[in-house]
Design a protein around this motif. Structure first.
Motif, PDB file in Angstrom:
ATOM      1  N   PHE A  34       0.802  -1.216   0.000  1.00  0.00           N
ATOM      2  CA  PHE A  34       0.000   0.000   0.000  1.00  0.00           C
ATOM      3  C   PHE A  34       0.840   1.273   0.000  1.00  0.00           C
ATOM      4  O   PHE A  34       0.312   2.354  -0.236  1.00  0.00           O
ATOM      5  N   ASN A  35       2.116   1.167   0.334  1.00  0.00           N
ATOM      6  CA  ASN A  35       2.981   2.346   0.394  1.00  0.00           C
ATOM      7  C   ASN A  35       2.319   3.461   1.219  1.00  0.00           C
ATOM      8  O   ASN A  35       2.099   4.575   0.748  1.00  0.00           O
ATOM      9  N   PRO A  36       1.970   3.185   2.492  1.00  0.00           N
ATOM     10  CA  PRO A  36       1.176   4.146   3.283  1.00  0.00           C
ATOM     11  C   PRO A  36       1.933   5.406   3.651  1.00  0.00           C
ATOM     12  O   PRO A  36       3.154   5.385   3.859  1.00  0.00           O
ATOM     13  N   LEU A  37       1.190   6.511   3.745  1.00  0.00           N
ATOM     14  CA  LEU A  37       1.765   7.781   4.188  1.00  0.00           C
ATOM     15  C   LEU A  37       2.067   7.691   5.681  1.00  0.00           C
ATOM     16  O   LEU A  37       3.150   8.021   6.131  1.00  0.00           O
ATOM     17  N   PHE A  38       1.084   7.260   6.464  1.00  0.00           N
ATOM     18  CA  PHE A  38       1.256   6.942   7.887  1.00  0.00           C
ATOM     19  C   PHE A  38       0.050   6.107   8.309  1.00  0.00           C
ATOM     20  O   PHE A  38      -0.847   5.851   7.490  1.00  0.00           O
ATOM     21  N   SER A  39       0.009   5.650   9.543  1.00  0.00           N
ATOM     22  CA  SER A  39      -1.104   4.802   9.985  1.00  0.00           C
ATOM     23  C   SER A  39      -1.669   5.284  11.307  1.00  0.00           C
ATOM     24  O   SER A  39      -0.966   5.859  12.143  1.00  0.00           O
ATOM     25  N   LEU A  40      -2.970   5.030  11.492  1.00  0.00           N
ATOM     26  CA  LEU A  40      -3.694   5.348  12.721  1.00  0.00           C
ATOM     27  C   LEU A  40      -4.324   4.058  13.238  1.00  0.00           C
ATOM     28  O   LEU A  40      -4.991   3.350  12.479  1.00  0.00           O
ATOM     29  N   ASN A  41      -4.109   3.746  14.520  1.00  0.00           N
ATOM     30  CA  ASN A  41      -4.601   2.499  15.115  1.00  0.00           C
ATOM     31  C   ASN A  41      -5.668   2.816  16.163  1.00  0.00           C
ATOM     32  O   ASN A  41      -5.395   3.551  17.118  1.00  0.00           O
ATOM     33  N   TYR A  42      -6.873   2.240  15.998  1.00  0.00           N
ATOM     34  CA  TYR A  42      -7.991   2.514  16.907  1.00  0.00           C
ATOM     35  C   TYR A  42      -8.453   1.215  17.570  1.00  0.00           C
ATOM     36  O   TYR A  42      -8.815   0.252  16.901  1.00  0.00           O
ATOM     37  N   SER A  43      -8.441   1.213  18.920  1.00  0.00           N
ATOM     38  CA  SER A  43      -8.860   0.027  19.661  1.00  0.00           C
ATOM     39  C   SER A  43      -9.092   0.379  21.119  1.00  0.00           C
ATOM     40  O   SER A  43      -8.620   1.407  21.611  1.00  0.00           O
ATOM     41  N   ALA A  44      -9.817  -0.505  21.809  1.00  0.00           N
ATOM     42  CA  ALA A  44      -9.947  -0.386  23.269  1.00  0.00           C
ATOM     43  C   ALA A  44      -8.840  -1.156  23.964  1.00  0.00           C
ATOM     44  O   ALA A  44      -8.552  -0.920  25.140  1.00  0.00           O
ATOM     45  N   THR A  45      -8.200  -2.072  23.245  1.00  0.00           N
ATOM     46  CA  THR A  45      -7.204  -2.958  23.867  1.00  0.00           C
ATOM     47  C   THR A  45      -6.022  -3.164  22.924  1.00  0.00           C
ATOM     48  O   THR A  45      -5.919  -4.207  22.273  1.00  0.00           O
ATOM     49  N   HIS A  46      -5.137  -2.182  22.852  1.00  0.00           N
ATOM     50  CA  HIS A  46      -3.945  -2.332  22.022  1.00  0.00           C
ATOM     51  C   HIS A  46      -3.004  -3.369  22.627  1.00  0.00           C
ATOM     52  O   HIS A  46      -2.739  -3.358  23.828  1.00  0.00           O
ATOM     53  N   LYS A  47      -2.496  -4.252  21.796  1.00  0.00           N
ATOM     54  CA  LYS A  47      -1.490  -5.221  22.261  1.00  0.00           C
ATOM     55  C   LYS A  47      -0.084  -4.778  21.886  1.00  0.00           C
ATOM     56  O   LYS A  47       0.865  -4.984  22.631  1.00  0.00           O
ATOM     57  N   THR A  48       0.052  -4.194  20.710  1.00  0.00           N
ATOM     58  CA  THR A  48       1.334  -3.639  20.275  1.00  0.00           C
ATOM     59  C   THR A  48       1.256  -2.129  20.365  1.00  0.00           C
ATOM     60  O   THR A  48       0.354  -1.519  19.800  1.00  0.00           O
ATOM     61  N   SER A  49       2.184  -1.516  21.095  1.00  0.00           N
ATOM     62  CA  SER A  49       2.137  -0.072  21.331  1.00  0.00           C
ATOM     63  C   SER A  49       2.966   0.682  20.308  1.00  0.00           C
ATOM     64  O   SER A  49       4.082   0.284  19.973  1.00  0.00           O
ATOM     65  N   HIS A  50       2.375   1.775  19.817  1.00  0.00           N
ATOM     66  CA  HIS A  50       3.092   2.703  18.955  1.00  0.00           C
ATOM     67  C   HIS A  50       3.165   4.038  19.697  1.00  0.00           C
ATOM     68  O   HIS A  50       3.413   4.052  20.886  1.00  0.00           O
ATOM     69  N   ASN A  51       2.930   5.137  19.024  1.00  0.00           N
ATOM     70  CA  ASN A  51       2.936   6.436  19.690  1.00  0.00           C
ATOM     71  C   ASN A  51       1.509   6.804  20.064  1.00  0.00           C
ATOM     72  O   ASN A  51       0.686   7.143  19.211  1.00  0.00           O
ATOM     73  N   LEU A  52       1.191   6.699  21.357  1.00  0.00           N
ATOM     74  CA  LEU A  52      -0.164   6.905  21.868  1.00  0.00           C
ATOM     75  C   LEU A  52      -0.457   8.400  21.988  1.00  0.00           C
ATOM     76  O   LEU A  52       0.301   9.137  22.601  1.00  0.00           O
ATOM     77  N   VAL A  53      -1.586   8.854  21.418  1.00  0.00           N
ATOM     78  CA  VAL A  53      -1.911  10.277  21.450  1.00  0.00           C
ATOM     79  C   VAL A  53      -3.245  10.576  22.130  1.00  0.00           C
ATOM     80  O   VAL A  53      -3.532  11.735  22.439  1.00  0.00           O
ATOM     81  N   TYR A  54      -4.079   9.555  22.354  1.00  0.00           N
ATOM     82  CA  TYR A  54      -5.366   9.811  23.012  1.00  0.00           C
ATOM     83  C   TYR A  54      -5.814   8.548  23.731  1.00  0.00           C
ATOM     84  O   TYR A  54      -5.680   7.435  23.205  1.00  0.00           O
ATOM     85  N   VAL A  55      -6.366   8.726  24.954  1.00  0.00           N
ATOM     86  CA  VAL A  55      -6.855   7.586  25.744  1.00  0.00           C
ATOM     87  C   VAL A  55      -8.220   7.918  26.338  1.00  0.00           C
ATOM     88  O   VAL A  55      -8.404   8.966  26.958  1.00  0.00           O
ATOM     89  N   LEU A  56      -9.166   7.020  26.117  1.00  0.00           N
ATOM     90  CA  LEU A  56     -10.463   7.051  26.805  1.00  0.00           C
ATOM     91  C   LEU A  56     -10.749   5.602  27.187  1.00  0.00           C
ATOM     92  O   LEU A  56     -11.357   4.856  26.434  1.00  0.00           O
ATOM     93  N   ASP A  57     -10.263   5.195  28.371  1.00  0.00           N
ATOM     94  CA  ASP A  57     -10.402   3.790  28.750  1.00  0.00           C
ATOM     95  C   ASP A  57     -11.745   3.527  29.430  1.00  0.00           C
ATOM     96  O   ASP A  57     -12.596   4.422  29.542  1.00  0.00           O
ATOM     97  N   ALA A  58     -11.927   2.291  29.907  1.00  0.00           N
ATOM     98  CA  ALA A  58     -13.220   1.882  30.477  1.00  0.00           C
ATOM     99  C   ALA A  58     -13.603   2.730  31.680  1.00  0.00           C
ATOM    100  O   ALA A  58     -14.775   3.093  31.855  1.00  0.00           O
ATOM    101  N   LEU A  59     -12.620   3.051  32.526  1.00  0.00           N
ATOM    102  CA  LEU A  59     -12.905   3.860  33.713  1.00  0.00           C
ATOM    103  C   LEU A  59     -13.301   5.282  33.324  1.00  0.00           C
ATOM    104  O   LEU A  59     -14.249   5.849  33.880  1.00  0.00           O
TER     105      LEU A  59
END
Length: 641
Positions: free
Chosen positions: A257-282
């Motif tokens: 795909f030759n991506p420009l960059f990537s964005l990862n959206y989940s409630a439960t990340h297993k592999t960490s990248h550069n985290l910019v926003y958190v809204l967890d269960a609590l």
């Protein structure tokens, strides 16, 4: 009805957190390039000879340095109280950013909004959403459809979106040629087969779609479809990346795909990248962005001297009668023995009430304690509400679960009905035949769970009907028992419901026939004109779809370690909507009452303590460990060297 959407601050914060990472990036507007149109017929139409026909638009390159990106990331992390990144974590393209959002808070809405913000701020317009299953893919597609008008009102433009299909390659040309926001949605099942270039070897068997995307197609101007995709430098959005983080998948994304960059959206990340926003269960619970959860479980109790099956459902209180025990036990009839629920007073004899079953001889209700919700029998045995004893089998357990779900449904529904809110209950089963069977003529007949449901529903309904019915009771009387429950299952070529097969190495089904029916009826299920209020679905369909008005969830199957409780509960976490599609959130209900309205009841096949302990351990493991904030008070009386 139509879902109503509004701007919510936390969703805006999540989108802006991504946008601020690229502060300083110039907006070049539309970046044109000459599109490879492939071979054309000699007698091409005039429009195809025009230079505009060859014009395409790709994402402009990220012009910020790695140091600038890391500085911006740390600025965002400071504002969002997130631990600093020490470096840019290798991923897809220039940078990979993580956004953590609890299930039910609208992460799909957030990344669609982020697309519009990135387009507005920097002119980036080509996006590919990668998802781990067909269920999630169909849910994403539905989200794009129902939010289209909302985002049109906000931004004055529409996104063009489509699901990748190797038989509709013309969509790739439109993806390249269109200068607006363009989104391709693809699931990893298609990705792991259709995007595997190694399979495209002459003489080797492989997936037909793989040969299409990697080969030069006559019907596609002798071009390779993958080259058309790659030329756009798309931004990759991974929905639930923890389910597709394998090296093969990540390498294929990067290469193909030759991506420009990537964005990862989940409630439960297993592999960490550069985290910019958190809204967890609590966070989500404290901000009242999801439903509150209550659990109904039950204990199997070994009572000495008691062989007959009994289950104490509850202690019933009345202003003009003494407390009574709602007790289920077996009753003998001419056509056999079956469990029944009776309201018993102190002194009532179970041998008489069971029509003379020997296991209840000399057994009666000795005491009822409404404070502790307990009943004491004449032999000294004590049952608390939610406890069962005696000769109990799995059928008894499932009947208890179905009954408790129906009772909880009726209790909530009467209050919700007055507020114009449709109440739904969801059952997960592990085998379609337990709900629906087919006779020799191919006609549908009820399976075991279907029969139990109709028996228990009829009993519970009859208890609620009065001589002078209220508006709610009139609503109930207009619904046939056979029409108020429905199964949503995969459909075979004969039109019969079948178990949803799961893909190898996965616990989720990829049968489009099941999801299509669920998603197509999402809005209709919220209408009081639709009689369906109880939904039976295969356990493999528990991810990728939900309905905001699910107020009860019951899992009629053996629990196993592979089935995450949080995943099952997540199908009912969204805040409910009324018949006008208006979300019943803090703005509508107020801080005090929002969780009175939005309460999800989970009917567990285990004890309350066991279920809660399991759910809490899962939540605790996934809560974000925020950095400690040192206030001025922290330094009072301390010596700083």
């Amino acid at each position: 009805m139509k879902f109503q959407f509004k701007i919510q601050p936390f969703q805006t914060e999540a989108a802006e957190s991504v946008v601020r990472v690229f502060a300083g990036q110039p907006n070049h507007g539309e970046r044109k390039y000459r599109r490879d149109v492939g071979r054309r017929e000699a007698q091409a139409v005039f429009a195809e000879q025009d230079s505009e026909f060859e014009t395409a638009y790709r994402n402009a390159d990220v012009e910020l340095t790695a140091q600038q990106l890391l500085k911006n990331i740390r600025t965002v992390q400071t504002a969002n109280e997130i631990k600093y990144s020490t470096e840019l974590v290798p991923g897809l393209g220039a940078v990979s950013l993580d956004v953590e959002m609890e299930t039910g808070t609208g992460k799909t809405y957030v990344y669609i909004k982020t697309m519009f913000e990135l387009y507005t701020a920097y002119g980036w317009s080509k996006f590919i959403v990668v998802v781990p299953s067909i269920a999630i893919r169909e849910g994403v597609m539905k989200s794009f459809e129902i939010t289209q008008e909302h985002f049109m009102e906000l931004y004055g433009l529409k996104a063009r979106f489509f699901v990748y299909n190797s038989s509709n390659l013309h969509q790739l040309d439109e993806f390249s040629q269109n200068s607006g926001i363009n989104v391709m949605i693809i699931n990893t099942q298609a990705f792991n087969t259709t995007m595997n270039e190694d399979k495209n070897i002459e003489g080797r068997s492989g997936n037909e779609a793989a040969r299409i995307i990697y080969s030069r197609r006559d019907e596609f101007g002798s071009r390779r479809p993958i080259d058309v995709i790659k030329a756009n430098r798309p931004i990759i959005i991974l929905d639930e990346p923890q389910k597709m983080g394998g090296a093969a998948t990540q390498n294929a994304l990067k290469k193909n795909f030759n991506p420009l960059f990537s964005l990862n959206y989940s409630a439960t990340h297993k592999t960490s990248h550069n985290l910019v926003y958190v809204l967890d269960a609590l966070d989500a619970f404290n901000k009242k962005l999801v439903k509150k959860i209550e659990v109904k479980g039950f204990e199997l109790k070994n009572l000495g001297g008691t062989n007959g099956y009994m289950y104490l459902s509850s202690i019933e209180l009345s202003h003009n009668k003494p407390p009574r025990a709602r007790l289920e036990f077996e009753v003998k009839h001419q056509n056999g023995i079956r469990p029944e629920t009776h309201l018993l007073d102190v002194g009532d004899n179970l041998y008489t009430a069971s029509n003379g079953l020997e296991e209840y001889r000399n057994l009666s209700v000795a005491e009822i304690d409404p404070v502790r919700a307990m009943a004491t029998l004449s032999n000294g045995a004590v049952l608390a509400a939610g406890e069962a004893c005696g000769n109990i089998n799995e059928d008894d357990i499932r009947r208890i679960q179905i009954r408790e779900t129906i009772l909880s449904h009726f209790e909530k529904e009467e209050k919700l009905f007055e507020q114009g809110i449709k109440c739904l209950s969801l059952f997960f089963i592990d085998e379609v035949a337990k709900y629906r069977l087919y006779d020799d003529d191919g006609e549908e007949v009820l399976g075991q769970y279907g029969r139990i449901f109709e028996e228990e529903y009829s009993d519970a309904l009859n208890e609620r009907m009065t001589l002078f019915p209220s508006a709610y009771q009139e609503y109930l009387s207009g619904i046939k028992t056979s029409e108020t429950h429905r199964g949503y299952f995969s459909i075979d070529r004969n039109g019969h419901a079948v178990n949803s097969a799961t893909a190898r190495g996965s616990e989720f089904s990829d049968d489009i026939s099941a999801y299509d029916l669920i998603l197509r009826n999402k809005e209709r299920l919220l209408s009081f004109d639709e009689p369906t209020r109880f939904i039976f679905s295969h356990s493999a369909l528990r991810e990728g779809w939900d309905n905001p008005n699910v107020f009860q969830i019951c899992t009629l199957k053996h629990s196993d370690n592979a089935t995450a409780k949080r995943q099952e509960v997540g199908r009912g976490l969204r805040l409910c909507v009324n018949s006008s599609g208006e979300r019943q959130d803090v703005d509508v209900c107020g801080e005090t009452f929002v969780h009175d309205v939005n309460m999800l009841t989970v009917v567990a096949s285990e004890s309350y303590a066991g279920f809660v302990a399991g759910l809490q351990s899962e939540l605790k493991a996934d809560l974000y460990d925020r950095p400690t904030k040192a206030s001025v008070d922290y330094f009072n009386g301390r010596t700083v060297y």
